[in-house]
Design an enzyme around this catalytic site. Structure first.
Site, PDB file in Angstrom:
ATOM      1  N   CYS A 176       0.822  -1.224   0.000  1.00  0.00           N
ATOM      2  CA  CYS A 176       0.000   0.000   0.000  1.00  0.00           C
ATOM      3  C   CYS A 176       0.849   1.264   0.000  1.00  0.00           C
ATOM      4  CB  CYS A 176      -0.922  -0.006   1.211  1.00  0.00           C
ATOM      5  SG  CYS A 176      -1.962  -1.466   1.286  1.00  0.00           S
ATOM      6  N   HIS A 221      -2.762   6.839   3.644  1.00  0.00           N
ATOM      7  CA  HIS A 221      -3.281   5.634   2.982  1.00  0.00           C
ATOM      8  C   HIS A 221      -4.626   5.298   3.634  1.00  0.00           C
ATOM      9  CE1 HIS A 221      -3.971   1.685   1.616  1.00  0.00           C
ATOM     10  NE2 HIS A 221      -3.555   1.078   2.713  1.00  0.00           N
ATOM     11  N   ASN A 232     -10.207   0.045   1.141  1.00  0.00           N
ATOM     12  CA  ASN A 232      -8.744   0.088   0.996  1.00  0.00           C
ATOM     13  C   ASN A 232      -8.378  -0.359  -0.424  1.00  0.00           C
ATOM     14  OD1 ASN A 232      -6.006  -0.399   1.033  1.00  0.00           O
ATOM     15  ND2 ASN A 232      -6.001  -1.498   2.983  1.00  0.00           N
TER      16      ASN A 232
HETATM   17  O1  UT7 Z   1      -3.316  -1.455   3.899  1.00  0.00           O
HETATM   18  C1  UT7 Z   1      -2.889  -2.079   5.059  1.00  0.00           C
HETATM   19  C2  UT7 Z   1      -3.769  -3.260   5.235  1.00  0.00           C
HETATM   20  N1  UT7 Z   1      -4.419  -3.544   6.406  1.00  0.00           N
HETATM   21  C3  UT7 Z   1      -4.759  -2.754   7.451  1.00  0.00           C
HETATM   22  O2  UT7 Z   1      -4.445  -1.618   7.599  1.00  0.00           O
HETATM   23  C4  UT7 Z   1      -5.608  -3.416   8.468  1.00  0.00           C
HETATM   24  C5  UT7 Z   1      -5.090  -3.263   9.889  1.00  0.00           C
HETATM   25  N2  UT7 Z   1      -5.960  -3.950  10.837  1.00  0.00           N
HETATM   26  C6  UT7 Z   1      -7.231  -3.534  11.079  1.00  0.00           C
HETATM   27  O3  UT7 Z   1      -7.697  -2.549  10.500  1.00  0.00           O
HETATM   28  C7  UT7 Z   1      -8.039  -4.267  12.109  1.00  0.00           C
HETATM   29  O4  UT7 Z   1      -7.208  -5.167  12.803  1.00  0.00           O
HETATM   30  C8  UT7 Z   1      -9.251  -5.034  11.507  1.00  0.00           C
HETATM   31  C9  UT7 Z   1     -10.260  -4.054  10.961  1.00  0.00           C
HETATM   32  C10 UT7 Z   1      -8.782  -5.953  10.383  1.00  0.00           C
HETATM   33  C11 UT7 Z   1      -9.912  -5.884  12.583  1.00  0.00           C
HETATM   34  O5  UT7 Z   1     -10.404  -5.046  13.628  1.00  0.00           O
HETATM   35  P1  UT7 Z   1     -10.221  -5.483  15.155  1.00  0.00           P
HETATM   36  O6  UT7 Z   1     -10.922  -4.491  15.976  1.00  0.00           O
HETATM   37  O7  UT7 Z   1      -8.739  -5.690  15.375  1.00  0.00           O
HETATM   38  O8  UT7 Z   1     -11.008  -6.832  15.215  1.00  0.00           O
HETATM   39  P2  UT7 Z   1     -10.485  -8.245  15.710  1.00  0.00           P
HETATM   40  O9  UT7 Z   1      -9.657  -8.881  14.634  1.00  0.00           O
HETATM   41  O10 UT7 Z   1      -9.881  -8.089  17.088  1.00  0.00           O
HETATM   42  O11 UT7 Z   1     -11.823  -9.021  15.847  1.00  0.00           O
HETATM   43  C12 UT7 Z   1     -12.790  -8.689  16.855  1.00  0.00           C
HETATM   44  C13 UT7 Z   1     -13.980  -9.591  16.684  1.00  0.00           C
HETATM   45  C14 UT7 Z   1     -13.618 -11.070  16.547  1.00  0.00           C
HETATM   46  O12 UT7 Z   1     -14.640 -11.824  17.200  1.00  0.00           O
HETATM   47  P3  UT7 Z   1     -14.401 -12.421  18.678  1.00  0.00           P
HETATM   48  O13 UT7 Z   1     -13.183 -13.281  18.563  1.00  0.00           O
HETATM   49  O14 UT7 Z   1     -14.180 -11.217  19.558  1.00  0.00           O
HETATM   50  O15 UT7 Z   1     -15.664 -13.157  18.939  1.00  0.00           O
HETATM   51  C15 UT7 Z   1     -13.712 -11.331  15.073  1.00  0.00           C
HETATM   52  O16 UT7 Z   1     -14.037 -12.675  14.762  1.00  0.00           O
HETATM   53  O17 UT7 Z   1     -14.660  -9.253  15.483  1.00  0.00           O
HETATM   54  C16 UT7 Z   1     -14.834 -10.422  14.679  1.00  0.00           C
HETATM   55  N3  UT7 Z   1     -14.803 -10.023  13.286  1.00  0.00           N
HETATM   56  C17 UT7 Z   1     -15.884  -9.651  12.608  1.00  0.00           C
HETATM   57  N4  UT7 Z   1     -17.179  -9.581  12.978  1.00  0.00           N
HETATM   58  C18 UT7 Z   1     -18.058  -9.160  12.035  1.00  0.00           C
HETATM   59  C19 UT7 Z   1     -13.696  -9.911  12.468  1.00  0.00           C
HETATM   60  N5  UT7 Z   1     -14.090  -9.480  11.250  1.00  0.00           N
HETATM   61  C20 UT7 Z   1     -15.445  -9.323  11.331  1.00  0.00           C
HETATM   62  C21 UT7 Z   1     -16.395  -8.896  10.396  1.00  0.00           C
HETATM   63  N6  UT7 Z   1     -17.698  -8.825  10.807  1.00  0.00           N
HETATM   64  N7  UT7 Z   1     -16.091  -8.539   9.140  1.00  0.00           N
END
Ligand code: UT7
Length: 325
Positions: free
Chosen positions: A113, A252, A282
């Site tokens: 990115c 970004h 993104n």
């Molecule tokens: O260009 C660079 C590329 N990437 C990035 O910049 C991404 C960087 N990372 C992020 O933006 C964040 O880590 C995410 C948006 C990907 C994830 O957000 P988070 O607040 O860190 O969520 P998490 O991974 O800690 O997940 C929290 C909960 C989990 O459930 P449990 O284990 O608490 O029951 C996930 O299974 O949210 C769940 N979850 C979802 N629920 C509904 C993960 N994705 C989803 C979803 N819809 N799409």
């Protein structure tokens, strides 16, 4: 002498997929996606459209706005993580042919990115060397083709699109690209990787399935917030300009929460950062040039404005540049 951005061009695919539509296919909700990322929709390239098609359309628009003909280009640099072909030919060569810019040098840059900022410095350096007057720098992606639609943690994040910038070397000093900082931390390579799913679990030889995005979201999130914060502090420290003089910071467009966390750490109002991930999600190397093109069209970028571009992504890579518009 300066290397300036003469004009921007953008290609956004017509097909728009809202969070609600995505939620009808994947176990997610509009509320979760918006509250965790600030994303409301993404655009998806038409069947059969290649990354080079998106790039060529953005390029034609930028060239028309700049009043530069394709035959006047000396370089085409395309930043992409989703090239038309793996390895070769470069997407830049295909774009060259599609826009009728025969003869100029054409190359791709791979820096996730942060790709557009890496490509911008490559092209700026080439023009500053005195060889050539005009360059086309493009960020273009068809990320929805390498998205794992069974992985709700990543499939909600990405979209397709392209943005192009026409760069020219001019006699006047003190304008254009003023200061770059680029860097990488290859130790984080596995945190964001395009890989065949089976290869994540074993060191067996690759099997012939399509590669998809795999991400350690938390690691990338933490890296991103730290990168934006440190880069802004470093580039201001290394420039003769103060943060107050910077009219816009264009990050970004990965996740609004990343930008908000960095703004808080820096004690800056969120309004200083331009954000449009709500509409496009993104788009990796395309996200910063799409934002710049949109800002230009809205009249938000005036001659003389200081603008800071800041990116982070797969590699892990990071970069920032201060531009006087
Ligand atoms: O260009 C660079 C590329 N990437 C990035 O910049 C991404 C960087 N990372 C992020 O933006 C964040 O880590 C995410 C948006 C990907 C994830 O957000 P988070 O607040 O860190 O969520 P998490 O991974 O800690 O997940 C929290 C909960 C989990 O459930 P449990 O284990 O608490 O029951 C996930 O299974 O949210 C769940 N979850 C979802 N629920 C509904 C993960 N994705 C989803 C979803 N819809 N799409």
């Amino acid at each position: 002498m300066s290397v300036v951005i003469r004009a921007m061009g953008v290609h956004i695919p017509e097909r728009r997929m809202t969070n609600d539509e995505l939620a009808s296919r994947v176990d997610t909700t509009d509320e979760w996606i918006r509250s965790h990322t600030g994303i409301g929709a993404r655009h998806i390239a038409a069947d059969g459209a290649q990354t080079s098609d998106l790039a060529a359309d953005a390029a034609r628009k930028a060239l028309a706005k700049a009043g530069v003909g394709p035959h006047e280009l000396d370089y085409i640099v395309v930043a992409t993580a989703t090239p038309d072909y793996l390895g070769f030919p470069s997407t830049a060569c295909i774009v060259q042919d599609k826009i009728g810019a025969h003869g100029c040098a054409a190359l791709d840059v791979v820096a996730g990115c942060t790709g557009f900022l890496y490509a911008l410095q490559v092209a700026t350096g080439l023009l500053e060397s005195g060889q050539g007057r005009n360059a086309l720098v493009i960020g273009a992606e068809t990320l929805t083709r390498v998205t794992d639609w069974n992985d709700r943690a990543t499939c909600v994040l990405f979209g397709d699109g392209a943005g192009a910038a026409v760069l020219s070397r001019i006699q006047e000093g003190g304008r254009g690209m003023l200061k770059f900082i680029l860097g990488a931390d290859g130790g984080g390579a596995k945190d964001l990787i395009l890989v065949q799913p089976e290869r994540l679990k074993t060191f067996e030889p690759p099997v012939p399935t399509a590669p998809v995005i795999s991400m350690n979201g938390k690691n990338v999130y933490n890296f991103a917030v730290k990168s934006i914060t440190v880069l802004i502090e470093r580039i201001v420290h290394a420039s003769i300009y103060s943060l107050d003089e910077i009219r816009w910071i264009v990050p970004h467009q990965a996740n609004a929460r990343i930008v908000q966390a960095a703004a808080k750490r820096l004690g800056l109002p969120e309004e200083r950062f331009y954000m449009n991930m709500d509409e496009y999600a993104n788009t990796s190397a395309a996200s910063i040039p799409i934002a710049l093109g949109e800002m230009e069209d809205k009249g938000l970028l005036n001659k003389g404005d200081l603008v800071m571009l800041v990116g982070f992504g797969a590699g892990l890579t990071y970069g920032a540049v201060v531009v006087r518009w």
